[in-house]
Design a protein around this motif. Structure first.
Motif, PDB file in Angstrom:
ATOM      1  N   UNK A 256      76.443 -77.991  83.422  1.00 38.45           N
ATOM      2  CA  UNK A 256      76.169 -78.910  82.311  1.00 38.45           C
ATOM      3  C   UNK A 256      75.057 -78.352  81.432  1.00 38.45           C
ATOM      4  N   UNK A 257      73.984 -77.883  82.069  1.00 34.81           N
ATOM      5  CA  UNK A 257      72.852 -77.337  81.306  1.00 34.81           C
ATOM      6  C   UNK A 257      73.265 -76.110  80.499  1.00 34.81           C
ATOM      7  N   UNK A 258      74.050 -75.216  81.120  1.00 30.19           N
ATOM      8  CA  UNK A 258      74.478 -74.003  80.424  1.00 30.19           C
ATOM      9  C   UNK A 258      75.385 -74.334  79.240  1.00 30.19           C
ATOM     10  N   UNK A 259      76.247 -75.340  79.401  1.00 27.40           N
ATOM     11  CA  UNK A 259      77.120 -75.735  78.293  1.00 27.40           C
ATOM     12  C   UNK A 259      76.304 -76.322  77.141  1.00 27.40           C
ATOM     13  N   UNK A 260      75.308 -77.132  77.479  1.00 30.81           N
ATOM     14  CA  UNK A 260      74.420 -77.668  76.430  1.00 30.81           C
ATOM     15  C   UNK A 260      73.690 -76.526  75.741  1.00 30.81           C
ATOM     16  N   UNK A 261      73.214 -75.567  76.550  1.00 30.03           N
ATOM     17  CA  UNK A 261      72.473 -74.435  75.985  1.00 30.03           C
ATOM     18  C   UNK A 261      73.320 -73.652  74.995  1.00 30.03           C
ATOM     19  N   UNK A 262      74.536 -73.318  75.376  1.00 30.76           N
ATOM     20  CA  UNK A 262      75.400 -72.564  74.471  1.00 30.76           C
ATOM     21  C   UNK A 262      75.656 -73.326  73.174  1.00 30.76           C
ATOM     22  N   UNK A 263      75.832 -74.652  73.283  1.00 22.12           N
ATOM     23  CA  UNK A 263      76.052 -75.452  72.069  1.00 22.12           C
ATOM     24  C   UNK A 263      74.776 -75.587  71.256  1.00 22.12           C
TER      25      UNK A 263
ATOM     26  N   UNK B 283      68.403 -71.109  91.175  1.00 22.70           N
ATOM     27  CA  UNK B 283      68.498 -72.154  92.192  1.00 22.70           C
ATOM     28  C   UNK B 283      67.271 -72.224  93.099  1.00 22.70           C
ATOM     29  N   UNK B 284      66.740 -71.108  93.628  1.00 26.11           N
ATOM     30  CA  UNK B 284      65.567 -71.212  94.513  1.00 26.11           C
ATOM     31  C   UNK B 284      64.325 -71.774  93.820  1.00 26.11           C
ATOM     32  N   UNK B 285      64.257 -71.647  92.485  1.00 29.43           N
ATOM     33  CA  UNK B 285      63.094 -72.126  91.737  1.00 29.43           C
ATOM     34  C   UNK B 285      63.246 -73.564  91.259  1.00 29.43           C
ATOM     35  N   UNK B 286      64.438 -74.122  91.442  1.00 28.97           N
ATOM     36  CA  UNK B 286      64.740 -75.431  90.881  1.00 28.97           C
ATOM     37  C   UNK B 286      64.277 -76.542  91.810  1.00 28.97           C
ATOM     38  N   UNK B 287      63.245 -77.237  91.379  1.00 28.83           N
ATOM     39  CA  UNK B 287      62.760 -78.411  92.083  1.00 28.83           C
ATOM     40  C   UNK B 287      63.295 -79.640  91.369  1.00 28.83           C
ATOM     41  N   UNK B 288      63.883 -80.548  92.122  1.00 28.09           N
ATOM     42  CA  UNK B 288      64.711 -81.602  91.545  1.00 28.09           C
ATOM     43  C   UNK B 288      64.001 -82.388  90.452  1.00 28.09           C
ATOM     44  N   UNK B 289      62.741 -82.730  90.672  1.00 26.63           N
ATOM     45  CA  UNK B 289      62.051 -83.575  89.708  1.00 26.63           C
ATOM     46  C   UNK B 289      61.501 -82.851  88.503  1.00 26.63           C
ATOM     47  N   UNK B 290      61.641 -81.519  88.457  1.00 27.11           N
ATOM     48  CA  UNK B 290      61.082 -80.743  87.346  1.00 27.11           C
ATOM     49  C   UNK B 290      62.148 -80.241  86.385  1.00 27.11           C
ATOM     50  N   UNK B 291      63.364 -80.718  86.531  1.00 28.60           N
ATOM     51  CA  UNK B 291      64.470 -80.295  85.675  1.00 28.60           C
ATOM     52  C   UNK B 291      65.283 -81.519  85.310  1.00 28.60           C
ATOM     53  N   UNK B 292      65.514 -81.728  84.023  1.00 31.92           N
ATOM     54  CA  UNK B 292      66.077 -82.978  83.539  1.00 31.92           C
ATOM     55  C   UNK B 292      67.316 -82.759  82.676  1.00 31.92           C
ATOM     56  N   UNK B 293      68.245 -83.705  82.786  1.00 32.41           N
ATOM     57  CA  UNK B 293      69.394 -83.786  81.885  1.00 32.41           C
ATOM     58  C   UNK B 293      69.373 -85.161  81.244  1.00 32.41           C
ATOM     59  N   UNK B 294      69.510 -85.203  79.930  1.00 33.84           N
ATOM     60  CA  UNK B 294      69.521 -86.464  79.201  1.00 33.84           C
ATOM     61  C   UNK B 294      70.927 -86.764  78.711  1.00 33.84           C
ATOM     62  N   UNK B 295      71.321 -88.015  78.835  1.00 36.14           N
ATOM     63  CA  UNK B 295      72.636 -88.475  78.382  1.00 36.14           C
ATOM     64  C   UNK B 295      72.440 -89.537  77.301  1.00 36.14           C
ATOM     65  N   UNK B 296      73.279 -89.481  76.295  1.00 33.79           N
ATOM     66  CA  UNK B 296      73.296 -90.502  75.258  1.00 33.79           C
ATOM     67  C   UNK B 296      74.702 -91.062  75.193  1.00 33.79           C
ATOM     68  N   UNK B 297      74.816 -92.362  75.366  1.00 31.21           N
ATOM     69  CA  UNK B 297      76.121 -93.028  75.411  1.00 31.21           C
ATOM     70  C   UNK B 297      77.031 -92.372  76.445  1.00 31.21           C
ATOM     71  N   UNK B 298      76.422 -91.943  77.564  1.00 31.90           N
ATOM     72  CA  UNK B 298      77.184 -91.356  78.666  1.00 31.90           C
ATOM     73  C   UNK B 298      77.551 -89.900  78.487  1.00 31.90           C
ATOM     74  N   UNK B 299      77.173 -89.289  77.359  1.00 35.03           N
ATOM     75  CA  UNK B 299      77.514 -87.900  77.062  1.00 35.03           C
ATOM     76  C   UNK B 299      76.300 -87.004  77.291  1.00 35.03           C
ATOM     77  N   UNK B 300      76.474 -85.856  77.998  1.00 36.00           N
ATOM     78  CA  UNK B 300      75.340 -84.926  78.134  1.00 36.00           C
ATOM     79  C   UNK B 300      74.842 -84.514  76.758  1.00 36.00           C
ATOM     80  N   UNK B 301      73.538 -84.732  76.518  1.00 37.82           N
ATOM     81  CA  UNK B 301      73.006 -84.523  75.177  1.00 37.82           C
ATOM     82  C   UNK B 301      71.859 -83.527  75.131  1.00 37.82           C
ATOM     83  N   UNK B 302      71.127 -83.373  76.239  1.00 33.14           N
ATOM     84  CA  UNK B 302      69.971 -82.478  76.229  1.00 33.14           C
ATOM     85  C   UNK B 302      69.583 -82.138  77.660  1.00 33.14           C
ATOM     86  N   UNK B 303      68.839 -81.043  77.802  1.00 29.72           N
ATOM     87  CA  UNK B 303      68.311 -80.679  79.115  1.00 29.72           C
ATOM     88  C   UNK B 303      66.966 -79.999  78.917  1.00 29.72           C
ATOM     89  N   UNK B 304      66.187 -79.951  79.991  1.00 34.11           N
ATOM     90  CA  UNK B 304      64.919 -79.233  79.991  1.00 34.11           C
ATOM     91  C   UNK B 304      64.656 -78.732  81.399  1.00 34.11           C
TER      92      UNK B 304
END
Length: 384
Positions: A220-227, A251-272
């Motif tokens: 999801x994040x990679x698709x948002x990034x490309x767009x 993956x080894x660096x990814x801590x669950x609470x430090x990476x976010x996906x935002x949805x607007x009206x149920x659609x993936x809209x942003x990530x950080x």
């Protein structure tokens, strides 16, 4: 009288190891240089392991003087970059060099000249450099911030290189900035109000990346990034193979609470994304994991006691770019990551970037949260 400088293509394992090793020799006296893991550099430069080679042609060169290795450079071009619109920085005829290390200005001049000759032989008419190797790896030459170590996946270069490169007829094409941000005390009240407003909106849902379903969320994040980055200066799309490769690396660096996906009206809209600064550990490893450093690193990755974090990537889909919604999503994700990193790891500072100097939206966000420029990298160009 100076001895002749001989430039030759890297050939065989011995030359490849010399190519890796010269960076260690030339930078060992710099207290702020962080030795990369040799195995990581080797993988970066190996066809079949790094999917960049599936759409790029790369030639590595070594400089020798009196039989001694005194420098290195990569010359390369990316078929995907050649297909991009010229107004976005890449485009037809644009090749690159990178991985530059040189003992002195004469060595650098000889290496750049050889890289340019190779690019001409490949039909290139312009150089955009340095890129080591992709724009998604370590782009640009550091010209500011040499007084402190770089964070994860950021370059650190000899301060003399700036003048040496520019002496070869290169002009600045773009400046890339990183921002230092103190996070322990929170953000200004305006940011708190914007976050609270977003939390009341029924349209917005911001959640953590689910590490138990990491591959799905990473996609999801990679698709948002490309767009999100598709119209950005310097953009080159991620291939499917590169998405998988990057996900496995992160993956080894990814801590669950430090990476976010935002949805607007149920659609993936942003990530950080935010990563603990692994360079704090790597600095003392000398580029090697064996025999015992791998155990230390594995233990650290399971519970990174890092007071420094880096926010390397953020994206908002084109539908919301340059809108109030984009800013609201950004501030919400930044605040949630801040809360997590401070609450869980007692983090003190973050580094945001790199950010293009003329990315007005991101620069405005950095200013609003009180971030200050702490490093600058430059991408140079030259007509061949």
């Amino acid at each position: 009288m100076n001895e002749q400088i001989d430039i030759a293509p890297v050939s065989g394992k011995g030359d490849l190891e010399a190519f890796i090793d010269i960076a260690f020799k030339l930078n060992e006296s710099d207290p702020n240089w962080v030795p990369p893991l040799r195995m990581e550099v080797r993988e970066l430069l190996t066809p079949g392991k790094n999917p960049f080679f599936e759409h790029a042609k790369v030639q590595l060169f070594l400089a020798r003087q009196g039989g001694k290795v005194v420098g290195r450079i990569s010359a390369h071009y990316d078929e995907l970059a050649l297909a991009q619109p010229p107004e976005q920085g890449m485009g037809p005829g644009t090749g690159n060099w990178g991985m530059m290390e040189a003992a002195d200005e004469n060595v650098m001049a000889a290496l750049i000249a050889r890289a340019e000759d190779w690019l001409r032989e490949q039909g290139m008419t312009r150089v955009l450099a340095p890129l080591s190797l992709s724009v998604w790896d370590e782009p640009g030459l550091q010209v500011k911030g040499h007084d402190h170590p770089p964070m994860i996946m950021m370059g650190h270069h000899n301060a003399a290189y700036e003048a040496w490169v520019e002496a070869q007829g290169y002009d600045v094409a773009k400046r890339l900035l990183t921002y230092d941000l103190k996070i322990h005390g929170g953000f200004p009240p305006l940011i708190d109000r914007i976050v609270a407003s977003g939390e009341k909106s029924s349209r917005i849902n911001v959640r953590m990346v689910d590490t138990k379903n990491f591959e799905s969320d990473a996609a999801i994040c990679m698709d948002i990034l490309n767009a999100a980055w598709s119209t950005n200066w310097g953009y080159v799309p991620f291939t499917e193979a590169e998405k998988v490769y990057a996900s496995n690396k992160l993956k080894p660096l990814t801590k669950q609470g430090a990476n976010m996906i935002a949805f607007v009206d149920g659609e993936p809209a942003a990530f950080m994304l935010a990563w603990p600064d692994i360079n704090l550990k790597l600095k003392n490893y000398g580029g090697k994991l064996f025999p015992f450093n791998w155990l230390k690193l594995l233990w650290w990755l399971r519970n990174p006691d890092s007071i420094n974090w880096r926010v390397p990537l953020m994206g908002v889909i084109p539908k919301y770019q340059n809108s109030r919604m984009a800013s609201q999503l950004a501030f919400m994700m930044i605040e949630y990551i801040r809360r997590y990193s401070v609450g869980r790891f007692d983090a003190e500072r973050a580094e945001v970037g790199w950010i293009l100097e003329d990315n007005q939206g991101m620069v405005a966000i950095a200013d609003a949260i009180g971030a200050k420029v702490n490093r600058e990298y430059r991408l140079y160009e030259k007509q061949l």
